[in-house]
Design a protein around this motif. Structure first.
Motif, PDB file in Angstrom:
ATOM      1  N   ASN A 126       1.034  -1.169   0.031  1.00  0.00           N
ATOM      2  CA  ASN A 126      -0.025  -0.006  -0.030  1.00  0.00           C
ATOM      3  C   ASN A 126       0.761   1.275  -0.013  1.00  0.00           C
ATOM      4  O   ASN A 126       0.600   2.152  -0.837  1.00  0.00           O
ATOM      5  CB  ASN A 126      -0.854  -0.063   1.244  1.00  0.00           C
ATOM      6  N   ARG A 127       1.874   1.199   0.873  1.00  0.00           N
ATOM      7  CA  ARG A 127       2.909   2.514   0.913  1.00  0.00           C
ATOM      8  C   ARG A 127       3.736   2.415  -0.610  1.00  0.00           C
ATOM      9  O   ARG A 127       3.589   3.637  -1.179  1.00  0.00           O
ATOM     10  CB  ARG A 127       3.954   2.127   1.986  1.00  0.00           C
ATOM     11  N   ARG A 128       3.810   1.620  -1.322  1.00  0.00           N
ATOM     12  CA  ARG A 128       4.507   1.666  -2.472  1.00  0.00           C
ATOM     13  C   ARG A 128       3.658   2.017  -3.485  1.00  0.00           C
ATOM     14  O   ARG A 128       3.752   2.817  -4.417  1.00  0.00           O
ATOM     15  CB  ARG A 128       5.131   0.315  -2.874  1.00  0.00           C
ATOM     16  N   PHE A 129       2.102   1.799  -3.412  1.00  0.00           N
ATOM     17  CA  PHE A 129       1.093   2.288  -4.223  1.00  0.00           C
ATOM     18  C   PHE A 129       0.976   3.771  -4.378  1.00  0.00           C
ATOM     19  O   PHE A 129       0.943   4.444  -5.381  1.00  0.00           O
ATOM     20  CB  PHE A 129      -0.124   1.300  -3.851  1.00  0.00           C
ATOM     21  N   ARG A 166     -11.142  -4.809   5.555  1.00  0.00           N
ATOM     22  CA  ARG A 166     -10.622  -3.636   4.922  1.00  0.00           C
ATOM     23  C   ARG A 166      -9.653  -3.746   3.811  1.00  0.00           C
ATOM     24  O   ARG A 166      -9.740  -2.925   2.961  1.00  0.00           O
ATOM     25  CB  ARG A 166      -9.966  -2.770   6.161  1.00  0.00           C
ATOM     26  N   GLY A 167      -8.760  -4.606   3.861  1.00  0.00           N
ATOM     27  CA  GLY A 167      -8.101  -4.939   2.596  1.00  0.00           C
ATOM     28  C   GLY A 167      -8.576  -5.079   1.300  1.00  0.00           C
ATOM     29  O   GLY A 167      -8.342  -4.400   0.419  1.00  0.00           O
ATOM     30  N   ARG A 168      -9.901  -5.831   1.425  1.00  0.00           N
ATOM     31  CA  ARG A 168     -10.555  -6.228   0.114  1.00  0.00           C
ATOM     32  C   ARG A 168     -11.259  -4.706  -0.357  1.00  0.00           C
ATOM     33  O   ARG A 168     -11.020  -4.603  -1.464  1.00  0.00           O
ATOM     34  CB  ARG A 168     -11.517  -7.004   0.269  1.00  0.00           C
ATOM     35  N   GLU A 173     -10.764   0.149  -3.895  1.00  0.00           N
ATOM     36  CA  GLU A 173     -10.648   1.856  -3.950  1.00  0.00           C
ATOM     37  C   GLU A 173      -9.385   2.117  -4.822  1.00  0.00           C
ATOM     38  O   GLU A 173      -9.657   2.928  -5.454  1.00  0.00           O
ATOM     39  CB  GLU A 173     -10.646   2.167  -2.370  1.00  0.00           C
ATOM     40  N   HIS A 174      -8.376   1.502  -4.659  1.00  0.00           N
ATOM     41  CA  HIS A 174      -7.077   1.611  -5.116  1.00  0.00           C
ATOM     42  C   HIS A 174      -7.537   1.383  -6.826  1.00  0.00           C
ATOM     43  O   HIS A 174      -7.008   2.177  -7.641  1.00  0.00           O
ATOM     44  CB  HIS A 174      -6.151   0.520  -5.032  1.00  0.00           C
ATOM     45  N   GLY A 175      -8.448   0.461  -7.371  1.00  0.00           N
ATOM     46  CA  GLY A 175      -8.620   0.181  -8.559  1.00  0.00           C
ATOM     47  C   GLY A 175      -9.361   1.439  -9.203  1.00  0.00           C
ATOM     48  O   GLY A 175      -9.431   1.783 -10.499  1.00  0.00           O
ATOM     49  N   ALA A 176     -10.085   2.012  -8.273  1.00  0.00           N
ATOM     50  CA  ALA A 176     -11.287   3.100  -8.930  1.00  0.00           C
ATOM     51  C   ALA A 176     -10.352   4.246  -9.057  1.00  0.00           C
ATOM     52  O   ALA A 176     -10.174   4.948  -9.966  1.00  0.00           O
ATOM     53  CB  ALA A 176     -12.303   3.488  -7.631  1.00  0.00           C
ATOM     54  N   ILE A 177      -9.318   4.280  -8.159  1.00  0.00           N
ATOM     55  CA  ILE A 177      -8.298   5.768  -8.364  1.00  0.00           C
ATOM     56  C   ILE A 177      -7.395   5.271  -9.608  1.00  0.00           C
ATOM     57  O   ILE A 177      -7.323   6.389 -10.416  1.00  0.00           O
ATOM     58  CB  ILE A 177      -7.291   5.410  -7.122  1.00  0.00           C
ATOM     59  N   ALA A 191     -11.480  12.690  -6.171  1.00  0.00           N
ATOM     60  CA  ALA A 191     -12.742  12.145  -5.190  1.00  0.00           C
ATOM     61  C   ALA A 191     -12.266  10.765  -4.846  1.00  0.00           C
ATOM     62  O   ALA A 191     -12.645  10.476  -3.697  1.00  0.00           O
ATOM     63  CB  ALA A 191     -13.898  12.336  -5.994  1.00  0.00           C
ATOM     64  N   ALA A 192     -11.889   9.843  -5.869  1.00  0.00           N
ATOM     65  CA  ALA A 192     -11.666   8.341  -5.256  1.00  0.00           C
ATOM     66  C   ALA A 192     -10.580   8.189  -4.367  1.00  0.00           C
ATOM     67  O   ALA A 192     -10.845   7.662  -3.464  1.00  0.00           O
ATOM     68  CB  ALA A 192     -11.163   7.763  -6.677  1.00  0.00           C
ATOM     69  N   LEU A 193      -9.364   9.261  -4.390  1.00  0.00           N
ATOM     70  CA  LEU A 193      -8.307   9.016  -3.526  1.00  0.00           C
ATOM     71  C   LEU A 193      -8.756   9.630  -2.066  1.00  0.00           C
ATOM     72  O   LEU A 193      -8.567   9.105  -1.198  1.00  0.00           O
ATOM     73  CB  LEU A 193      -7.100   9.702  -4.084  1.00  0.00           C
TER      74      LEU A 193
END
Length: 215
Positions: A126-129, A166-168, A173-177, A191-193
């Motif tokens: 997540n930090r790398r993303f 929460r992970g799922r 949410e990452h996908g939407a961003i 907005a997504a982020l």
């Protein structure tokens, strides 16, 4: 030159250890123990500790330095700043990210599906993303400010990704961003982020509220 390299390495090593949870809020940091652990002399360790204290990542407890912790209000303030800066990074990434950068982000989301049962690995990913989004903004000053914010995030003793489900949700949410960045839609990316950070904060608050106050 060697001293400067040692100083940078000592600072980075200690910071990484805090970020990865090797040292948690309230833990005492001792010069000679750190020097032995990281194979660095005490002088650069001492200078790194002073720098971390200046940045409020370490605080004094008598004559000792301990890893700082964030109270409820500090955490709220941090999330406000993080939401605004991360949202701006996503907006700029939608405008400036190269196709290769977008492809890397999409690949990160796919790879994280295999980490859903490993909160620690998911937190590192997540930090790398998020860092990749910062870099894709192509704004060095924003990246510097976000580095400071994420250093402070390390003072939160746990990751919200350890909360069941929460992970799922975070992965979706990452996908939407990424989808918004790929479309070049800055408003949607922002907005997504912002929504992603808000839900992470809400999950953390809910988790904290369930803890025994006496613990």
């Amino acid at each position: 030159m060697e001293t400067k390299i040692a100083q940078r390495d000592a600072y980075g090593l200690i910071l990484e250890a805090i970020d990865e949870g090797l040292y948690r809020p309230g833990d005492r940091l001792v010069e000679n123990e750190l020097a032995e652990r990281f194979g660095v002399s005490r002088t650069p360790i001492r200078e790194a500790l002073q720098r971390l204290e200046t940045q409020s990542l370490l605080v004094r407890d008598g004559r000792s330095l301990i890893v700082a912790s964030l109270d409820h209000n500090q955490m709220a303030e941090l999330y406000v700043v993080r939401t605004e800066l991360e949202g701006l990074a996503a907006r700029l990434a939608a405008k400036h990210a190269t196709p290769e950068e977008v492809h890397v982000l999409a690949g990160m989301v796919e790879e994280d599906r295999a980490r859903l049962d490993d909160p620690a690995a998911l937190a590192r990913s997540n930090r790398r993303f998020h860092k990749q989004i910062h870099l894709a903004s192509h704004n060095r000053y924003l990246v510097q400010q976000l580095d400071m914010v994420h250093r402070s995030m390390a003072l939160l003793a746990t990751t919200s990704l350890a909360i069941e489900g929460r992970g799922r949700d975070a992965l979706a949410e990452h996908g939407a961003i990424v989808a918004a960045i790929e479309r070049g839609d800055g408003d949607a990316a922002h907005a997504a982020l912002a929504r992603h950070i808000s839900r992470a904060y809400e999950a953390r608050l809910r988790s904290d509220s369930l803890r025994d106050p006496a613990v």
